[in-house]
Structures are given as structure tokens and as C-alpha cells.
Design an enzyme around this catalytic site. Structure first.
Site, PDB file in Angstrom:
ATOM      1  N   VAL A 186     -18.850 -55.449 103.757  1.00  0.00           N
ATOM      2  CA  VAL A 186     -19.854 -54.528 103.202  1.00  0.00           C
ATOM      3  C   VAL A 186     -20.207 -53.455 104.239  1.00  0.00           C
ATOM      4  O   VAL A 186     -21.357 -53.029 104.347  1.00  0.00           O
ATOM      5  CB  VAL A 186     -21.152 -55.254 102.754  1.00  0.00           C
ATOM      6  CG1 VAL A 186     -21.880 -54.428 101.689  1.00  0.00           C
ATOM      7  CG2 VAL A 186     -20.921 -56.647 102.232  1.00  0.00           C
ATOM      8  N   ALA A 187     -19.208 -53.041 105.043  1.00  0.00           N
ATOM      9  CA  ALA A 187     -19.423 -52.001 106.064  1.00  0.00           C
ATOM     10  C   ALA A 187     -20.680 -52.299 106.875  1.00  0.00           C
ATOM     11  O   ALA A 187     -20.841 -53.400 107.389  1.00  0.00           O
ATOM     12  CB  ALA A 187     -19.445 -50.622 105.401  1.00  0.00           C
ATOM     13  N   CYS A 188     -21.572 -51.326 106.948  1.00  0.00           N
ATOM     14  CA  CYS A 188     -22.756 -51.444 107.820  1.00  0.00           C
ATOM     15  C   CYS A 188     -23.658 -52.616 107.452  1.00  0.00           C
ATOM     16  O   CYS A 188     -24.417 -53.096 108.288  1.00  0.00           O
ATOM     17  CB  CYS A 188     -23.608 -50.190 107.708  1.00  0.00           C
ATOM     18  SG  CYS A 188     -22.710 -48.703 108.050  1.00  0.00           S
ATOM     19  N   SER A 189     -23.612 -53.021 106.201  1.00  0.00           N
ATOM     20  CA  SER A 189     -24.526 -54.088 105.774  1.00  0.00           C
ATOM     21  C   SER A 189     -23.833 -55.449 105.679  1.00  0.00           C
ATOM     22  O   SER A 189     -24.368 -56.394 105.084  1.00  0.00           O
ATOM     23  CB  SER A 189     -25.183 -53.719 104.440  1.00  0.00           C
ATOM     24  OG  SER A 189     -26.074 -52.652 104.649  1.00  0.00           O
ATOM     25  N   ALA A 223     -22.979 -47.126 105.416  1.00  0.00           N
ATOM     26  CA  ALA A 223     -21.878 -46.902 104.481  1.00  0.00           C
ATOM     27  C   ALA A 223     -22.015 -47.741 103.218  1.00  0.00           C
ATOM     28  O   ALA A 223     -22.478 -48.881 103.236  1.00  0.00           O
ATOM     29  CB  ALA A 223     -20.549 -47.194 105.173  1.00  0.00           C
TER      30      ALA A 223
END
Ligand code: CO8
Length: 378
Positions: free
Chosen positions: A159-162, A366
Site C-alpha cells: 500500500v505504498a506509503c501506508s 501515494a
């Protein structure tokens, strides 16, 4: 499930693995500028004829002012500063060897297990969650599970940044639902292979690191420092302003699988403008759901993408600039480590909180994706 029946779930340990190699802004800018000058010399005719844009030069002053980043860690430094290469030189490992990301993950996992006082036998599930995994299958999490001797199951999430906060959400739900007693969530953020070191707008942004956390029921935790998860909140909203088109379909698209759009690229200004208000609203709503106001929060462990973003969000929340104690900054040393930033901040700056103190872990970036956890020290 009524709140009285809901089991109490805690973060009982965290781990951080930092690579041995540092790249300073100065080193990075020197390499990029030499590369850009060579490019401009090589294409002087086309640039003069207006057929090609000259590559602009980068500067240490810009990087520090625009991002707050002073250095970053690299899993492998070789190759990144080599003007003939401009990407890390990471030797391919045989299938029998532990993969790079599994190795990073195992280091961080051991730290989290030690902090929580857990052995492999205590853990039922492993989540590896990060911006990229180096292969599609078998899951890195299953490889880590095997390396640590953990029974049960493992899976990867992106989940990219998260990725880190969303993995903690899943861990919380699994423990609350009783599908796992104790979950190990790991974020081996190997970002350097995806950085376009030939792009002055983004060559400075990312660093490599791995973080890990243990999530379990409050009654099984013996940790010195543990944090009850009072609630989780997630929000996503599609945007192409932070994007990487790298993927397995490139082979069938008949395009260069390593073209610039296949690496990290963004419209940083738009991201800044669009994500900050979303994050402020998200955080305000989340704490109010728990009957809390901003002054009730002792510490904000915020995503670490850009100092000005953190100052802006802290300022909008508090009505003044947040102190280091209220919202610690690690990106000057670590740069943007994709999803791991808020957990590096948590790992380094949580032990001084007193029982009953509230804190918030939050990622934003993102996707767009925003993920938060409201926690209370036990
Ligand atoms: N040196 C000198 N000048 C530069 C440089 C440089 N290196 N880079 C840009 N400039 C120039 C620009 O070209 C521009 O020039 P001009 O005005 O002539 O057009 C000028 O400086 C100003 O540029 P910007 O407007 O772009 O500068 P900003 O002040 O907006 O700062 C930032 C740029 C730092 C990128 C900023 O916009 C930012 O950080 N925004 C937030 C971005 C963000 O949070 N993105 C999310 C990141 S994604 C993520 O966290 C995880 C993704 C998955 C992991 C990926 C791993 C690889």
C-alpha cells in the site's frame, strides 16, 4: 462487537534495522550533476537545436530547504554514485539464499520480538507490508516465517506509503477477531532500486530501512512499553500524482520495463497540496471518534516524506509549530522511507511516554492513502 466485549489489543514491541551505508546530499548531488553535465555535453547539438531539454543541475541547498533531508541510508551503496550506472549494484542471490528483503525483514523482526519478549512459538502470523516486494511469489512473509521458525501463516501487502499502518490495522483486526494470538508486521522498505537517480526532482527523496512491530492481546503482553490500540482509521483516494508503472505486464506491453515512468515519479507540489488537508481532516476526525482533542495527544508519530509537510500538518493541528517532542522528525537522517517513516519515529521516540498518555501513528502519501492508529500507553 460491543466495545466492552472487544479484546484489548496492544503494540508490544518494535524493531528497526538500519543499513550500514549512508549517502549524504553532497555525495548524491555531486554524482547527479556530473551525470547531468555529461548528458548535456553528449547531447549539446540537440539541446542547442531545441530538440532536447538540457538536464538541470541539483543542489544541496534546495534539497535541505525543500525536503529537510540531509542524508539517507542505502542497503547497497555501490553503483548509486557511479556516474556510468546511477543505480545500486545489488548482486542477484540464488533461490536457496535468503532474499534481500527477507534478510532486512528478519533483522527488524528480531528487534521487535526481543522488545516484546516473544519467541517464534508465540507468533501466529507474519505480514510483510511495504511499497514494493522484490518478487511476486513465494511471499516474502512466508520466507521470513520460515527463516524465523514461525508456525501459522504469512502474506505480503503493498500500500505504498501506508503499507505499515495498514498492516497494523490488519494485525489489530486479526488479534481482535481471535484469528491470531500474536502478529508480526514487518516493513522492509528497499526503495533504492526504484529511485530514478537521474531525475533531479526525486533523486534525493528516498532511503532504505526496515521496521517491525508485534501486535498481541493485552493479557499476553509482558513488555515494559506497550500501547493499547484504541482504534484504527484508513482512507484512500485514487491519484496518479505519485506513481510507478513498474510491473509484470511491461513484458507484454513491448515497452522499456525500466523506463522513467516505471520508476518512482510524482508531481510533488500537487501531492503536498492535496494530501495535507486530507491528513489534517483524517487525524482530527479520528481522535474525536475517541473523545480526544488535539491537546490530549502527547505524541504524533507522523509519516516522514517532507519536513514542510510535517510542519504544515503539525501547525494546522496545533495552531502553532509542533515541537520535536510532540511530532518527532527522523527524515533528516533517514529521508523518506516509504511506509516505514512513522514507525521509525515511533520506535525511536516512545519509551518516555507515561501510562495513560495518548499518541497517534499516521501515514499519508501515494494512493493517495492515509492510515492512522490512536494508541494509549499502558
Ligand atoms: N535541486 C535544485 N532545484 C530543484 C531540484 C533539485 N534537486 N528539484 C527540483 N528543483 C526545482 C524545480 O525544478 C523547480 O524549479 P522551477 O521553479 O524553475 O520549476 C523548483 O526547484 C521548485 O520545485 P518544486 O515546486 O517541485 O519544489 P517543492 O518546494 O514543491 O519541493 C518536493 C519538492 C520536496 C518533492 C515537495 O514537493 C514534496 O516533498 N512534496 C510532497 C511529496 C510527497 O510527500 N510525496 C509522497 C512520496 S511517496 C511515498 O512516500 C511512498 C511512495 C512509494 C515509495 C517509493 C520508493 C522509491
Amino acid at each position: 462487537m460491543s466495545s466492552s466485549a472487544r479484546p484489548r489489543v496492544v503494540i508490544s514491541g518494535s524493531g528497526l534495522w538500519t543499513p550500514d551505508h549512508i549517502i549524504t546530499n553532497d555525495e548524491l548531488v555531486t554524482a547527479y550533476n556530473e551525470w547531468a553535465n555529461r548528458y548535456n555535453d553528449r547531447h549539446a547539438e540537440a539541446i542547442t537545436a531545441g530538440e532536447l531539454d538540457a538536464k538541470p543541475l541539483s543542489s544541496v541547498e534546495f534539497i535541505e530547504k525543500a525536503s529537510g533531508i540531509k542524508q539517507r541510508y542505502a542497503y547497497i551503496k555501490d553503483g548509486i554514485l557511479d556516474v556510468d550506472r546511477m543505480r545500486p549494484a545489488i548482486p542477484e542471490r540464488p533461490d536457496e539464499a535468503l532474499s534481500d528483503q527477507a534478510e532486512m525483514a528478519v533483522h527488524a523482526a528480531r528487534g521487535a520480538m526481543d522488545a516484546a519478549g516473544k519467541t517464534a512459538a508465540d507468533i501466529d502470523a507474519v505480514i510483510v507490508s511495504c511499497a514494493y516486494t522484490q518478487r511476486s511469489y513465494p511471499a516474502i512473509a512466508i520466507e521470513v516465517q520460515e527463516a524465523l521458525g514461525i508456525e501459522g501463516f504469512g502474506f505480503d501487502m503493498l500500500v505504498a506509503c501506508s503499507a505499515a499502518t495498514f498492516a497494523l490495522h490488519r494485525a489489530y483486526e486479526m488479534v481482535a477477531a481471535g484469528t491470531a494470538r500474536c502478529v508480526l508486521a514487518i516493513n522492509p522498505e528497499l526503495t533504492s532500486p526504484q529511485v530514478n537517480y537521474c531525475d533531479r526532482d526525486s533523486h534525493f527523496i528516498f532511503g532504505d530501512v526496515a521496521t517491525a512491530t508485534i501486535v498481541e492481546r493485552a493479557e499476553t503482553s509482558t513488555a515494559l512499553h506497550s500501547y493499547e490500540i484504541l482504534g484504527t482509521r484508513a482512507k484512500t483516494k485514487f491519484s496518479s500524482h505519485v506513481r510507478s508503472n513498474f510491473g509484470y505486464v511491461s513484458r507484454a506491453n513491448d515497452v522499456d520495463p525500466f523506463g522513467a515512468d516505471k520508476l518512482f515519479h510524482q508531481n510533488g507540489r500537487r501531492v503536498f497540496k492535496e494530501v495535507c488537508p486530507l491528513a489534517v481532516q483524517h487525524l482530527t476526525d479520528h481522535i474525536s471518534r475517541h473523545g480526544l482533542n488535539v491537546p490530549d495527544i502527547k505524541r504524533w508519530w507522523l509519516h516522514q516524506a517532507n519536513i514542510n509537510m510535517n510542519l504544515h500538518i503539525g501547525g494546522r493541528l496545533l495552531g502553532r509549530e509542533a515541537t520535536f517532542d510532540e511530532a518527532p522528525i527522523v527524515l533528516d537522517r533517514y529521508a523518506n522511507t516509504a511506509s516505514a517513516g512513522s514507525l521509525i519515529a515511533f520506535h525511536l521516540y516512545h519509551q518516555d511516554l507515561k501510562p495513560g498518555d495518548h499518541g497517534v501513528i499516521c501515514s499519508f502519501g501515494a494512493g493517495y492513502s492515509i492510515g492512522s492508529l490512536v494508541v494509549r500507553k499502558r
